[in-house]
Design an enzyme around this catalytic site. Structure first.
Site, short mmCIF file in Angstrom:
data_model
loop_
_atom_site.label_atom_id
_atom_site.label_comp_id
_atom_site.label_asym_id
_atom_site.label_seq_id
_atom_site.Cartn_x
_atom_site.Cartn_y
_atom_site.Cartn_z
N ASP A 1 0.85 -1.17 0.07
CA ASP A 1 0.10 -0.16 -0.06
C ASP A 1 1.01 1.16 0.09
OD1 ASP A 1 -1.90 1.94 0.30
OD2 ASP A 1 -2.84 0.77 2.06
N ALA B 1 -0.65 5.25 -8.71
CA ALA B 1 -1.28 4.38 -7.76
C ALA B 1 -2.42 5.73 -7.62
CB ALA B 1 -0.90 4.14 -6.48
N SER C 1 -9.13 5.70 -9.69
CA SER C 1 -9.07 6.42 -11.29
C SER C 1 -10.56 6.75 -11.78
CB SER C 1 -8.10 5.63 -11.99
OG SER C 1 -8.87 4.47 -12.46
N THR D 1 -4.18 14.21 -13.95
CA THR D 1 -5.06 14.30 -15.03
C THR D 1 -5.37 15.61 -15.46
OG1 THR D 1 -7.43 13.68 -15.57
CG2 THR D 1 -6.84 14.04 -13.19
N ASP D 2 -6.10 15.69 -16.62
CA ASP D 2 -6.46 17.30 -17.27
C ASP D 2 -7.87 17.42 -16.54
OD1 ASP D 2 -8.10 15.17 -18.26
OD2 ASP D 2 -7.82 15.88 -20.52
N GLU D 3 -8.58 16.65 -15.72
CA GLU D 3 -9.78 16.86 -15.14
C GLU D 3 -9.77 17.82 -13.99
OE1 GLU D 3 -12.34 13.56 -14.48
OE2 GLU D 3 -11.65 12.41 -15.85
N TYR E 1 -13.38 12.79 -7.80
CA TYR E 1 -12.18 12.07 -8.47
C TYR E 1 -11.15 13.12 -8.65
CZ TYR E 1 -9.00 10.84 -11.82
OH TYR E 1 -7.53 10.49 -12.85
N LYS F 1 -7.53 14.40 -6.82
CA LYS F 1 -6.15 14.63 -7.77
C LYS F 1 -5.60 15.93 -7.57
CE LYS F 1 -4.73 11.93 -10.48
NZ LYS F 1 -3.59 10.45 -9.78
N ASN G 1 -18.32 11.86 -27.30
CA ASN G 1 -18.65 10.24 -26.96
C ASN G 1 -19.29 9.49 -27.93
OD1 ASN G 1 -17.16 10.73 -24.45
ND2 ASN G 1 -18.81 11.08 -23.53
P1 NAD Z 1 -6.12 2.00 -12.56
O1 NAD Z 1 -7.28 2.21 -11.75
O2 NAD Z 1 -6.25 1.25 -13.90
O3 NAD Z 1 -4.93 1.70 -11.75
C1 NAD Z 1 -4.64 2.20 -10.54
C2 NAD Z 1 -3.76 1.21 -9.99
O4 NAD Z 1 -3.53 1.60 -8.53
C3 NAD Z 1 -4.33 -0.05 -9.53
O5 NAD Z 1 -3.50 -1.17 -10.11
C4 NAD Z 1 -4.72 -0.36 -7.88
O6 NAD Z 1 -4.41 -1.53 -7.64
C5 NAD Z 1 -3.50 0.71 -7.64
N1 NAD Z 1 -3.50 1.25 -6.11
C6 NAD Z 1 -4.78 1.66 -5.86
N2 NAD Z 1 -4.70 2.31 -4.69
C7 NAD Z 1 -3.55 1.63 -4.08
C8 NAD Z 1 -2.87 1.80 -2.93
N3 NAD Z 1 -3.26 2.47 -1.88
N4 NAD Z 1 -1.47 1.48 -2.95
C9 NAD Z 1 -0.75 0.99 -4.04
N5 NAD Z 1 -1.62 0.67 -5.28
C10 NAD Z 1 -3.02 1.09 -5.25
O7 NAD Z 1 -5.55 3.46 -13.10
P2 NAD Z 1 -4.79 3.97 -14.38
O8 NAD Z 1 -6.17 4.31 -15.55
O9 NAD Z 1 -3.99 3.05 -14.78
O10 NAD Z 1 -4.40 5.44 -14.07
C11 NAD Z 1 -3.18 5.69 -13.32
C12 NAD Z 1 -2.91 7.09 -12.79
O11 NAD Z 1 -3.18 7.84 -14.08
C13 NAD Z 1 -4.05 7.50 -11.94
O12 NAD Z 1 -3.29 8.25 -11.18
C14 NAD Z 1 -4.87 8.50 -12.57
O13 NAD Z 1 -5.44 9.14 -11.81
C15 NAD Z 1 -3.99 8.97 -13.70
N6 NAD Z 1 -4.60 9.23 -15.18
C16 NAD Z 1 -5.44 8.11 -15.88
C17 NAD Z 1 -5.90 8.38 -17.04
C18 NAD Z 1 -6.75 7.50 -17.75
O14 NAD Z 1 -7.12 7.81 -19.02
N7 NAD Z 1 -6.78 6.29 -17.37
C19 NAD Z 1 -5.73 9.77 -17.49
C20 NAD Z 1 -5.09 10.90 -16.64
C21 NAD Z 1 -4.63 10.43 -15.59
O1 DAU Z 2 -9.43 13.18 -18.77
C1 DAU Z 2 -8.65 12.17 -18.00
C2 DAU Z 2 -9.55 11.20 -17.10
O2 DAU Z 2 -10.02 10.22 -18.14
C3 DAU Z 2 -8.62 10.24 -16.00
O3 DAU Z 2 -8.28 11.19 -15.34
C4 DAU Z 2 -9.67 9.15 -15.50
O4 DAU Z 2 -8.86 8.25 -14.38
C5 DAU Z 2 -10.41 8.37 -16.66
O5 DAU Z 2 -11.11 7.22 -15.83
C6 DAU Z 2 -10.98 9.09 -17.78
O6 DAU Z 2 -11.98 9.83 -17.06
P1 DAU Z 2 -13.35 9.76 -17.68
O7 DAU Z 2 -14.54 9.87 -17.04
O8 DAU Z 2 -13.35 10.76 -18.81
O9 DAU Z 2 -13.34 8.55 -18.47
P2 DAU Z 2 -14.81 7.31 -18.83
O10 DAU Z 2 -14.13 6.02 -19.65
O11 DAU Z 2 -15.23 7.00 -17.60
O12 DAU Z 2 -15.55 8.11 -19.56
C7 DAU Z 2 -15.35 8.72 -20.80
C8 DAU Z 2 -16.44 9.56 -21.44
O13 DAU Z 2 -17.54 8.60 -21.44
C9 DAU Z 2 -17.31 10.37 -20.23
O14 DAU Z 2 -17.82 11.58 -20.75
C10 DAU Z 2 -18.33 9.74 -19.63
C11 DAU Z 2 -18.78 8.81 -20.87
N1 DAU Z 2 -19.50 7.58 -20.46
C12 DAU Z 2 -18.49 6.65 -19.63
C13 DAU Z 2 -18.95 5.48 -19.67
C14 DAU Z 2 -18.18 4.35 -18.60
C15 DAU Z 2 -20.55 7.08 -21.16
O15 DAU Z 2 -21.09 7.91 -21.84
N2 DAU Z 2 -20.97 5.89 -20.80
C16 DAU Z 2 -20.29 5.02 -19.82
O16 DAU Z 2 -20.78 3.80 -19.74
#
Ligand code: NAD
Ligand code: DAU
Length: 367
Positions: A61, A84, A87, A134-136, A160, A164, A259
């Protein structure tokens, strides 16, 4: 000079891709993945990395400061790349507490460990803490607004993104207050292999193959800037290697899509694959294309996500000008590669869907 990286969240979607990227690109480096294996962490996804003797996995952790300090000391970790997190935006709406715990307190715990070992005990060596964000954090844009730059004010709208944003501020504070060498990257929506099927693209691929509805929130006109995960890994590499200490860099895909347009493009792509590859009809009999129907017949409009951000767009010109970052993948090609990965790795997503990826970990590695 060779390095040892500690990659937190290394069993999650981007973490796995990053470990594979780094091991391939830097043949002398060691990579240690630290992951608690939450629902989103899947050790099965690290199969390729685990074959490499320069890779090791630690189940743990980020909140366990003593464990992290021990790793930093004993494994002589040079840099931390911190993925970690919790997300998923929808999960943060139904249960925000875990997001504050992991994303804020967890990041702070890592910063405290880095400060103790790197600044107090090893003051003469150089280390970097790279924070993946993240850009969020910037909130939402109207159709005419300029894209988010590094100077855009933070206006997070979901639990979320608020968590972040708080973690970004703590990382910044540790640089300014204690002199920790930090960098932060804020990236847009990633897609590619090993993406957990709660997120839009993998959810839709799997639902099409299973003949299930494709849920579109609200009117489907929300815009995201889609970034292929390997381009993101390359961007992090550039920031970690050459970014200026204390700076933040935006990483985007130059690829804004509504989307509904994205989901329709995916439907067309699946229909084209079924027309080309006749075995897909036997493998996925419930898919519309196996019954002579179009995949987009599954599109179903559902209630909108509360507080749903309308548009994200990333201005990555700082990373481009300073570091030479450019996304290399075209959306069409990378979406096709992503679809093909899910077609070729049915076992991976089936074990995720039925939860048996957790049993596999016990069988493979012991509980
Ligand atoms: P993910 O949810 O797929 O993976 C997160 C990982 O973190 C998992 O393997 C989980 O087990 C681990 N984790 C959670 N809590 C933990 C803890 N307490 N200690 C150790 N490990 C822990 O997420 P992702 O999509 O791979 O995103 C990775 C990073 O990038 C995140 O910080 C997220 O905010 C950022 N990010 C993701 C996206 C995206 O589109 N996926 C976009 C922008 C930023
Ligand atoms: O912008 C970066 C972010 O992108 C990361 O920081 C987050 O960790 C990552 O999960 C992602 O966030 P979003 O909320 O944009 O991703 P998601 O795939 O959940 O959704 C993408 C878009 O699609 C969003 O506008 C919501 C919409 N959506 C999502 C789901 C799961 C739907 O319309 N239907 C759905 O079932």
């Amino acid at each position: 000079m060779s390095k040892t990286l500690l990659v937190t969240g290394g069993a999650g979607f981007i973490g796995v891709n990053f470990c594979n990227y780094w091991l391939k690109k830097y043949p002398d480096d060691q990579v240690i993945a630290l992951d608690i294996l939450s629902y989103a962490g899947n050790r099965h996804s690290l199969e390729q990395a685990e074959k490499n003797d320069r890779f090791s996995f630690v189940k743990g952790d980020i909140l366990d400061q003593s464990l992290v300090e021990t790793l930093l000391r004993e494994q002589k970790v040079d840099d931390i790349v911190h993925f970690a997190a919790e997300s998923h935006v929808d999960r943060s709406i139904t249960g925000p507490d875990q997001f504050l715990e992991t994303n804020i307190i967890g990041t702070h715990s890592l910063l405290k460990a880095a400060r103790q070992v790197w600044l107090t005990e090893q003051a003469d060596s150089t280390h970097r803490f790279h924070h993946v964000s993240t850009d969020e954090v910037y909130g939402t844009l109207t159709a005419d607004d300029p894209a988010f730059s590094e100077t855009t004010a933070y206006q997070p709208n979901s639990p979320y993104s608020a968590s972040k944003a708080a973690s970004d501020h703590m990382v910044r504070a540790y640089h300014h207050t204690y002199g920790l060498d930090v960098t932060t990257s804020n990236c847009s929506n990633n897609y590619g292999p090993f993406h957990f099927p709660e997120k839009l693209i993998p959810l839709c691929i799997i639902n099409i193959l299973s003949g299930k509805p494709l849920p579109i929130y609200g009117d489907g006109q929300q815009i995201r800037d889609w970034l292929y995960v390997e381009d993101h890994c390359r961007g992090i590499d550039l920031v970690l290697t050459n970014g200026r200490a204390g700076e933040t860099y935006n990483i985007g895909g130059n690829n804004e899509k509504a989307n509904i347009d994205l989901v329709k493009a995916l439907c067309d792509l699946v229909d084209a694959r079924f027309a080309e590859q006749t075995d897909l009809k036997q493998r996925f009999p419930d898919a519309p294309a196996s019954k002579g129907q179009a995949s987009d017949s599954l599109i179903t409009y559902v209630a909108d996500r509360p507080g749903h951000d309308r548009r994200y767009a990333v201005d990555a010109s700082k990373a481009s000008n300073e570091l030479g970052y450019e996304p290399q993948e075209s959306f069409e090609n990378a979406l096709g590669k992503t679809l093909d990965w899910y077609l070729d790795n049915e076992n991976w997503w089936r074990t995720v869907l039925d939860g048996s990826y957790r049993d596999w970990i016990d069988e493979q590695y012991g509980s």
